[in-house]
Design a protein around this motif. Structure first.
Motif, PDB file in Angstrom:
ATOM      1  N   GLU A   1      49.866  33.121  42.679  1.00  0.00           N
ATOM      2  CA  GLU A   1      49.224  32.142  41.806  1.00  0.00           C
ATOM      3  C   GLU A   1      49.266  32.573  40.346  1.00  0.00           C
ATOM      4  O   GLU A   1      48.422  32.157  39.541  1.00  0.00           O
ATOM      5  CB  GLU A   1      47.772  31.921  42.247  1.00  0.00           C
ATOM      6  N   GLY A   2      50.237  33.412  39.995  1.00  0.00           N
ATOM      7  CA  GLY A   2      50.380  33.843  38.616  1.00  0.00           C
ATOM      8  C   GLY A   2      49.135  34.539  38.092  1.00  0.00           C
ATOM      9  O   GLY A   2      48.591  35.440  38.749  1.00  0.00           O
ATOM     10  N   TYR A   3      48.664  34.112  36.940  1.00  0.00           N
ATOM     11  CA  TYR A   3      47.492  34.732  36.328  1.00  0.00           C
ATOM     12  C   TYR A   3      46.202  34.387  37.085  1.00  0.00           C
ATOM     13  O   TYR A   3      45.162  34.996  36.846  1.00  0.00           O
ATOM     14  CB  TYR A   3      47.370  34.303  34.863  1.00  0.00           C
ATOM     15  N   GLY A   4      46.278  33.432  37.981  1.00  0.00           N
ATOM     16  CA  GLY A   4      45.109  33.077  38.796  1.00  0.00           C
ATOM     17  C   GLY A   4      45.055  33.806  40.118  1.00  0.00           C
ATOM     18  O   GLY A   4      44.176  33.531  40.948  1.00  0.00           O
ATOM     19  N   THR A   5      45.955  34.757  40.337  1.00  0.00           N
ATOM     20  CA  THR A   5      45.997  35.496  41.599  1.00  0.00           C
ATOM     21  C   THR A   5      44.860  36.506  41.658  1.00  0.00           C
ATOM     22  O   THR A   5      44.698  37.330  40.745  1.00  0.00           O
ATOM     23  CB  THR A   5      47.343  36.237  41.749  1.00  0.00           C
ATOM     24  N   HIS A   6      44.090  36.470  42.741  1.00  0.00           N
ATOM     25  CA  HIS A   6      43.037  37.465  42.929  1.00  0.00           C
ATOM     26  C   HIS A   6      43.662  38.775  43.395  1.00  0.00           C
ATOM     27  O   HIS A   6      44.556  38.792  44.257  1.00  0.00           O
ATOM     28  CB  HIS A   6      42.010  36.967  43.941  1.00  0.00           C
ATOM     29  N   LEU A   7      43.163  39.860  42.846  1.00  0.00           N
ATOM     30  CA  LEU A   7      43.800  41.166  43.038  1.00  0.00           C
ATOM     31  C   LEU A   7      43.230  41.955  44.206  1.00  0.00           C
ATOM     32  O   LEU A   7      43.748  43.015  44.533  1.00  0.00           O
ATOM     33  CB  LEU A   7      43.669  41.999  41.751  1.00  0.00           C
ATOM     34  N   GLY A   8      42.142  41.459  44.839  1.00  0.00           N
ATOM     35  CA  GLY A   8      41.522  42.224  45.907  1.00  0.00           C
ATOM     36  C   GLY A   8      40.628  43.318  45.353  1.00  0.00           C
ATOM     37  O   GLY A   8      40.566  43.551  44.140  1.00  0.00           O
ATOM     38  N   GLU A   9      39.955  44.017  46.243  1.00  0.00           N
ATOM     39  CA  GLU A   9      39.028  45.058  45.817  1.00  0.00           C
ATOM     40  C   GLU A   9      39.776  46.185  45.132  1.00  0.00           C
ATOM     41  O   GLU A   9      40.728  46.739  45.678  1.00  0.00           O
ATOM     42  CB  GLU A   9      38.249  45.590  47.012  1.00  0.00           C
ATOM     43  N   GLN A  10      39.363  46.500  43.906  1.00  0.00           N
ATOM     44  CA  GLN A  10      39.967  47.557  43.090  1.00  0.00           C
ATOM     45  C   GLN A  10      41.465  47.340  42.898  1.00  0.00           C
ATOM     46  O   GLN A  10      42.236  48.286  42.800  1.00  0.00           O
ATOM     47  CB  GLN A  10      39.703  48.931  43.708  1.00  0.00           C
TER      48      GLN A  10
ATOM     49  N   ALA B   1      43.704  46.085  45.004  1.00  0.00           N
ATOM     50  CA  ALA B   1      44.443  46.605  46.154  1.00  0.00           C
ATOM     51  C   ALA B   1      45.787  45.912  46.366  1.00  0.00           C
ATOM     52  O   ALA B   1      46.676  46.454  47.028  1.00  0.00           O
ATOM     53  CB  ALA B   1      43.584  46.470  47.413  1.00  0.00           C
ATOM     54  N   ARG B   2      45.964  44.712  45.807  1.00  0.00           N
ATOM     55  CA  ARG B   2      47.210  43.975  46.035  1.00  0.00           C
ATOM     56  C   ARG B   2      48.321  44.363  45.067  1.00  0.00           C
ATOM     57  O   ARG B   2      49.421  43.834  45.155  1.00  0.00           O
ATOM     58  CB  ARG B   2      46.944  42.468  45.926  1.00  0.00           C
TER      59      ARG B   2
END
Length: 596
Positions: free
Chosen positions: A475-484, A486-487
């Motif tokens: 989702e580009g800049y809207g991508t959630h990165l996960g805890e700390q 992690a993605r």
């Protein structure tokens, strides 16, 4: 902390909602009065309805009871809604107060207190308080009102039986007092043990890759099971004491009611009282007994709440060694400091005879008589073995700690004269292990400057050579990165952190091996971005690889918290044995290997 002290402490959070509290109290009194009135309806139903021969009288008695039931339902709705609302509202305010205080505490507090235990206080303890404020406390008040009202009506109905009740009440209250103290101590221990379990689990989950890499799953599962069993044993002792308290109270209560029925039944047979009087008397005696039983049960809950409140108040009572930042509107600065917070001019940084020891390691000096000078707009690289004090310099400059001796100057102004918020707004940090939040990319980069528009965020990401891989995320800049984060890979995390620092546009830049997680090509591009970012900014760089700091304006060699030498690369190779050894290891070792 006693129950009375707990209520006094919680009152400061309940005070803003006195109107709601008054409404709940009115509804509470109303429902208590209606409940007590039902006893008179029971008397009329028995004497005029059931014992009489008039159907109209029976209908009238039933209608009265139904009317009272309707009023009680209405009052109960208002009471339950207002009390539950108050409990949720007060606990939300308490959580906000505790968390707002936590984020201002000195880092040393978190060095000596486990994050899992702190989170347990913020969640489990506040949830318990919500139940107490929203349910148990007002149940106890309602029961107290019912007890007093039922006692008065008992005295009016039959004096002899009422005296029997008064004699029996102290026998019922005695175990509440005796066992209440034990329950309070065990409740505090139970809350602590639950916090230990949560803390242990949180640590393992946070380091799950390490656990699995070393195949320690079975061991950690067994260790957690042991922690859970310890918590269960403490809870079991608390439950045993509380269950015994409730059982004794119920036994005494029904024993007293049975005695009243026997004496009252004999009086009714002898014609000294009517069947309606006896029915009303039993109803009121049952209300009294139920009230006492409820109070005994709630008393145990109050003991648990006392422990929870004490743990939360301990957090609120912690004083930070470094003052929290002031609000922007109330942020007066010394006249001498006005220039040092100007955003458009680089700052000069000086460490003068600084001594420092970490609070968690008071016997081990981290810095000793350290003198450092960084000219405005110039760069200083810090090199030396692990434990030399390089990261400590960055911590002190951000005023996470204050030196034990000496001072740190920003354009000639002691940073202790500056508000910490104003000071830290002038600084951006790119750490060796970047901290990312469980949110999207845009949020993580904009964390450096929340008011930045998207175009500025994109420009910062491009400067950090992060824009291309961000665009390739789902989702580009809207991508959630996960805890700390992690993605993301290590290099991607680092470039997000660099973009965050670029967006902040600071006066002082602190780099802690900012390119350590990057591949060769990315490092080349990011080094170019950092060179542009360092232009006209005062920069302090922690470096383990000397190749990254060869062009620094100055290099400081540290060992055991002391400054051994300072100068340019070629000067230090000639004058500093430690720096020369580091240079030989890093620059000549590849040649030695190729020669073999």
């Amino acid at each position: 902390m006693s129950a009375r002290q707990m209520l006094i402490t919680l009152w400061q959070f309940m005070r803003p909602y006195k109107t709601v509290l008054a409404g709940a109290a009115i509804a509470l009194v109303f429902t208590a009065l209606v409940t007590l009135s039902i006893g008179q309806g029971v008397r009329q139903l028995v004497d005029q309805g059931l014992s009489g021969s008039s159907s109209a009288a029976l209908t009238n008695a039933v209608v009265i009871l139904l009317g009272l039931a309707g009023l009680m339902a209405l009052g109960t709705y208002a009471r339950h809604y207002l009390i539950s609302w108050l409990g949720e509202r007060v606990v939300a305010d308490l959580r906000k107060a505790v968390f707002s205080h936590l984020v201002t505490l000195h880092p040393s507090y978190f060095e000596t207190n486990r994050s899992g235990e702190i989170m347990s206080r913020l969640t489990t303890d506040t949830t318990l308080l919500q139940h107490i404020i929203g349910t148990s406390f007002f149940m106890a008040l309602r029961s107290a009102l019912m007890f007093i009202g039922a006692l008065i009506l008992l005295l009016i109905t039959n004096l002899k039986l009422s005296l029997m009740v008064l004699v029996g009440v102290p026998a019922v209250l005695l175990p509440i007092v005796l066992y209440g103290r034990r329950v309070r101590k065990l409740s505090k221990a139970s809350q602590d043990s639950i916090a230990d379990v949560g803390s242990y689990a949180g640590e393992i989950i946070q380091n799950i890759k390490t656990v699995q890499s070393y195949t320690r799953e079975r061991y950690e599962a067994q260790a957690f099971a042991a922690e859970a069993e310890k918590a269960f044993e403490v809870a079991k002792r608390r439950i045993r004491q509380r269950s015994l308290l409730i059982a004794v109270v119920i036994l005494l209560m029904f024993g007293a009611v049975s005695a009243l029925l026997w004496v009252g039944g004999n009086d009714m047979i002898a014609g000294h009282m009517t069947s309606g009087d006896l029915a009303a008397f039993v109803f009121y005696a049952f209300l009294m007994g139920s009230a006492v039983a409820t109070i005994s049960e709630v008393y145990g809950e109050l003991q648990r709440a006392t422990g929870a409140t004490e743990r939360l108040m301990e957090l609120l009572a912690v004083q930070s060694d470094i003052p929290a930042p002031c609000e922007p509107e109330s942020d007066p600065l010394p006249a001498s400091a006005q220039q040092s917070v100007s955003r458009h001019t680089p700052a000069q940084v000086d460490f003068e005879l600084v001594d420092f020891r970490y609070p968690s390691r008071p016997d081990q000096p981290a810095l000793q008589q350290l003198n450092l000078h960084v000219a405005a707009g110039k760069s200083l690289a810090l090199v030396g073995p692990s434990g030399a004090g390089k990261s400590t310099v960055l911590d002190l400059l951000q005023r996470f700690y204050d030196p034990g001796a000496g001072r740190i100057l920003l354009d000639g102004v002691d940073i202790r004269e500056l508000d910490t918020g104003v000071l830290r707004k002038q600084i951006a940090v790119v750490p060796q292990q970047p901290a990312l939040f469980t949110a999207d990319v845009l949020y993580n980069i904009r964390y450096g400057r929340p008011d930045a528009i998207e175009a500025e965020v994109f420009a910062a990401a491009k400067a950090a050579h992060a824009h291309d891989f961000i665009e390739q995320l789902p989702e580009g800049y809207g991508t959630h990165l996960g805890e700390q984060g992690a993605r993301l890979s290590g290099g991607q995390k680092q470039r997000i952190a660099i973009a965050r620092a670029i967006l902040k546009d600071p006066k002082i830049l602190l780099l802690d091996e900012a390119t350590s997680a990057l591949d060769a090509e990315s490092e080349h591009h990011v080094q170019q971005a950092l060179q542009a970012l360092m232009s006209n900014r005062t920069t302090i760089v922690i470096a383990h690889r000397l190749a990254t700091i060869l062009h620094s304006d100055s290099i400081a060699v540290l060992e055991s918290g002391r400054l051994l030498a300072q100068g340019r690369h070629h000067e230090l190779v000639a004058s500093s044995p430690l720096y020369r050894r580091l240079a030989e290891l890093q620059f000549q070792e590849p040649e030695s290997r190729s020669a073999r």
